[in-house]
Write a protein that holds these residues in place. Structure first.
Motif, mmCIF file in Angstrom:
data_model
loop_
_atom_site.group_PDB
_atom_site.id
_atom_site.type_symbol
_atom_site.label_atom_id
_atom_site.label_comp_id
_atom_site.label_asym_id
_atom_site.label_seq_id
_atom_site.Cartn_x
_atom_site.Cartn_y
_atom_site.Cartn_z
ATOM 1 N N UNK A 153 65.243 16.904 -36.402
ATOM 2 C CA UNK A 153 65.881 18.173 -36.713
ATOM 3 C C UNK A 153 64.998 19.085 -37.560
ATOM 4 N N UNK A 154 64.223 18.486 -38.455
ATOM 5 C CA UNK A 154 63.391 19.303 -39.322
ATOM 6 C C UNK A 154 62.165 19.880 -38.641
ATOM 7 N N UNK A 155 61.791 19.305 -37.467
ATOM 8 C CA UNK A 155 60.553 19.768 -36.821
ATOM 9 C C UNK A 155 60.800 20.419 -35.462
ATOM 10 N N UNK A 156 62.045 20.398 -34.974
ATOM 11 C CA UNK A 156 62.294 20.974 -33.646
ATOM 12 C C UNK A 156 62.077 22.473 -33.630
ATOM 13 N N UNK A 157 62.631 23.182 -34.624
ATOM 14 C CA UNK A 157 62.450 24.629 -34.671
ATOM 15 C C UNK A 157 60.976 25.000 -34.859
ATOM 16 N N UNK A 158 60.243 24.351 -35.785
ATOM 17 C CA UNK A 158 58.812 24.660 -35.884
ATOM 18 C C UNK A 158 58.055 24.461 -34.577
ATOM 19 N N UNK A 159 58.428 23.425 -33.784
ATOM 20 C CA UNK A 159 57.781 23.216 -32.494
ATOM 21 C C UNK A 159 57.964 24.442 -31.599
ATOM 22 N N UNK A 160 59.195 24.940 -31.531
ATOM 23 C CA UNK A 160 59.451 26.103 -30.683
ATOM 24 C C UNK A 160 58.787 27.352 -31.250
ATOM 25 N N UNK A 161 58.706 27.440 -32.574
ATOM 26 C CA UNK A 161 57.993 28.571 -33.173
ATOM 27 C C UNK A 161 56.514 28.520 -32.807
ATOM 28 N N UNK A 162 55.948 27.321 -32.804
ATOM 29 C CA UNK A 162 54.540 27.168 -32.415
ATOM 30 C C UNK A 162 54.348 27.551 -30.955
ATOM 31 N N UNK A 163 55.266 27.080 -30.073
ATOM 32 C CA UNK A 163 55.183 27.447 -28.657
ATOM 33 C C UNK A 163 55.279 28.961 -28.494
ATOM 34 N N UNK A 164 56.240 29.555 -29.213
ATOM 35 C CA UNK A 164 56.421 31.003 -29.127
ATOM 36 C C UNK A 164 55.185 31.746 -29.599
ATOM 37 N N UNK A 165 54.609 31.307 -30.732
ATOM 38 C CA UNK A 165 53.410 31.958 -31.257
ATOM 39 C C UNK A 165 52.232 31.804 -30.286
ATOM 40 N N UNK A 166 52.126 30.611 -29.682
ATOM 41 C CA UNK A 166 51.045 30.371 -28.720
ATOM 42 C C UNK A 166 51.200 31.270 -27.499
ATOM 43 N N UNK A 167 52.443 31.399 -27.005
ATOM 44 C CA UNK A 167 52.698 32.284 -25.867
ATOM 45 C C UNK A 167 52.356 33.726 -26.229
ATOM 46 N N UNK A 168 52.713 34.114 -27.449
ATOM 47 C CA UNK A 168 52.458 35.485 -27.886
ATOM 48 C C UNK A 168 50.958 35.768 -27.925
#
Length: 480
Positions: free
Chosen positions: A181-196
């Motif tokens: 739970x503590x790392x799921x959102x950061x994972x998606x933030x990293x994916x989002x930043x990488x896509x950006x």
């Protein structure tokens, strides 16, 4: 707002009631430890997900420019925060979950009507998230084994596999993924930043990405798309705006849940939506078409290693969000049908099977069916429920509930054989007015405003019906 905590249930008789089980019981004061940070973190975790990305990117695919889409997302989340905080009050005040809170206005048995309507929406969301997870697995397998793309039922097989993974988690208990739970959102933030960053590189910078013009030439053209889109944004969290007591029952104080939610929801939704908006705008330049599905964009990265890494992170986060946001609440709602027979785990399994029956692949067929069919459609039911709950709690009962009577038959909330027909009639009136726009073309605006129309009609209808009842609703311990 006071921070008084509900007393423990007063008698063993209530604990023996058919309306009681430990999952639905009030949370005692010593267990209410959630603070401002916990509620802000909750919204960051729940908001950073693929449907959030797709909500905003769908507006770009529909013709908005980036500023129009971002404004729509921000405004919609500010608006839905209002009923969210109003319904949250009872959970923090009395420590009760949503299905029990609904007993006050709909009756101890009638509460099953809003609970099941809300649960069915959650089942649909469970199906959507599971379909997204299946798509991610399919894209990952294709990246590793290109010939998999030609397997006739490849996507369906991957969907079934991810569905079974969700079932396994429910059977073993949510604790099995608590560490994620503590790392799921950061994972998606990293994916989002990488896509950006990838989109920025391919499109030649943020300037060209955000220069994509709106396809709407006049304000009336824009407004016709804006209104159902705004309703869709409100509808996106209309489910949680009802069952938010499931979370605020653990609040240390009213202030903690109010400030935490106000900080966490609009800001996170708007920020992550910007990623979806910017990347989708860039795909118009890169591919010549607006790709609103991030799985479709990720699958075109070209580097198999990058695709697999991104899909694994997406799967981890999707599994966590799916169980936390789309299983916990409907499991409680189904348990409320028969607290002695349906446990939390059984309710979770019911959610899994109903999620398949709702055919999420059709809900996700395109941005139109997602926003105008799914999000706007179910908001026509949830807006009226919110109207009844808020009117009853704040105007009729003045925030006073007799907790013991929420767990027993023939008490204050028995009404007529367990059903408060005025509340059900008000709900039906709100939904009826909202959905008439779906069958009568000249009244289509009523459907486009489904949540708002339903809320307003049910709020007014319930207030009128409750005050004109032969036996007015009182706050005493006597029977209604």
């Amino acid at each position: 707002m006071t921070d008084a905590h509900a007393p423990a249930l007063s008698s063993e008789t209530i604990r023996d009631s058919s309306l009681y089980n430990k999952d639905l019981a009030p949370v005692s004061a010593d267990r209410r430890s959630w603070r401002t940070y916990n509620y802000a973190a909750l919204w960051i975790t729940m908001s950073v997900n693929i449907p959030t990305y797709m909500l905003a990117s769908g507006m770009i695919a529909g013709g908005m420019n980036w500023s129009q889409a971002l404004f729509t997302v921000f405004l919609g989340n500010v608006l839905v925060l209002i009923p969210m905080l109003l319904n949250a009050h009872a959970g923090a005040q009395y420590g009760i979950p949503f299905p029990v809170f609904a007993r006050a206005s709909f009756g101890v048995l009638g509460a099953n009507v809003p609970a099941i309507l809300r649960a069915l929406v959650a089942c649909g969301w469970f199906g959507i998230q599971t379909w997204i997870g299946g798509e991610a697995i399919n894209a990952m397998v294709v990246a590793l084994v290109p010939s998999w793309a030609h397997v006739t039922y490849g996507a369906a097989i991957c969907f079934a596999f991810f569905w079974l993974l969700n079932v396994l988690v429910i059977l073993r208990g949510i604790e099995t993924i608590r560490f994620l739970q503590g790392i799921s959102a950061p994972f998606l933030l990293v994916i989002g930043a990488a896509l950006l960053l990838w989109a920025r590189s391919k499109a030649g910078g943020f300037g060209p990405m955000l220069a994509t013009p709106s396809k709407f030439q006049t304000f009336p053209d824009f407004f016709r798309f804006f209104i159902p889109s705004l309703t869709g944004v409100v509808g996106f969290w209309a489910t949680v705006s009802l069952n938010i007591p499931d979370f605020t029952r653990y609040a240390r104080s009213q202030r903690d849940q109010v400030v935490g939610q106000a900080l966490g929801l609009p800001a996170t939704m708007t920020f992550y939506s910007f990623i979806g908006i910017a990347v989708t705008s860039a795909t118009l330049i890169i591919f010549g078409q607006a790709l609103w599905d991030p799985v479709a964009v990720l699958s075109r990265l070209g580097n198999p290693f990058a695709v697999v890494l991104a899909m694994l992170a997406l799967l981890m986060a999707t599994l966590n969000v799916n169980v936390a946001a789309n299983v916990v609440s409907p499991a409680n709602d189904f348990s409320n049908l028969s607290p002695r027979r349906i446990s939390f785990r059984t309710g979770g399994l019911i959610t899994c099977f109903v999620g398949i029956l709702m055919q999420p692949w059709k809900l996700m067929a395109n941005y139109g069916s997602y926003i105008f069919g799914w999000l706007v459609g179910y908001s026509g039911f949830l807006g009226p429920i919110a109207g009844v709950l808020i009117c009853d709690y704040f105007l009729v009962r003045k925030k006073i509930l007799v907790v013991d009577d929420l767990y027993q038959r023939n008490g204050l909330y028995e009404y007529r054989l367990g059903f408060h027909w005025q509340a059900i009639a008000a709900l039906a009136a709100g939904a009826g007015v909202a959905f008439i726009g779906l069958v009568v073309p000249p009244l289509r605006v009523l459907y486009n405003y489904a949540w708002f129309v339903g809320f307003l009609v049910s709020f007014i209808a319930y207030y009128a019906l409750a005050n004109s009842a032969a036996q007015p609703i009182t706050q005493t311990a006597s029977s209604d």
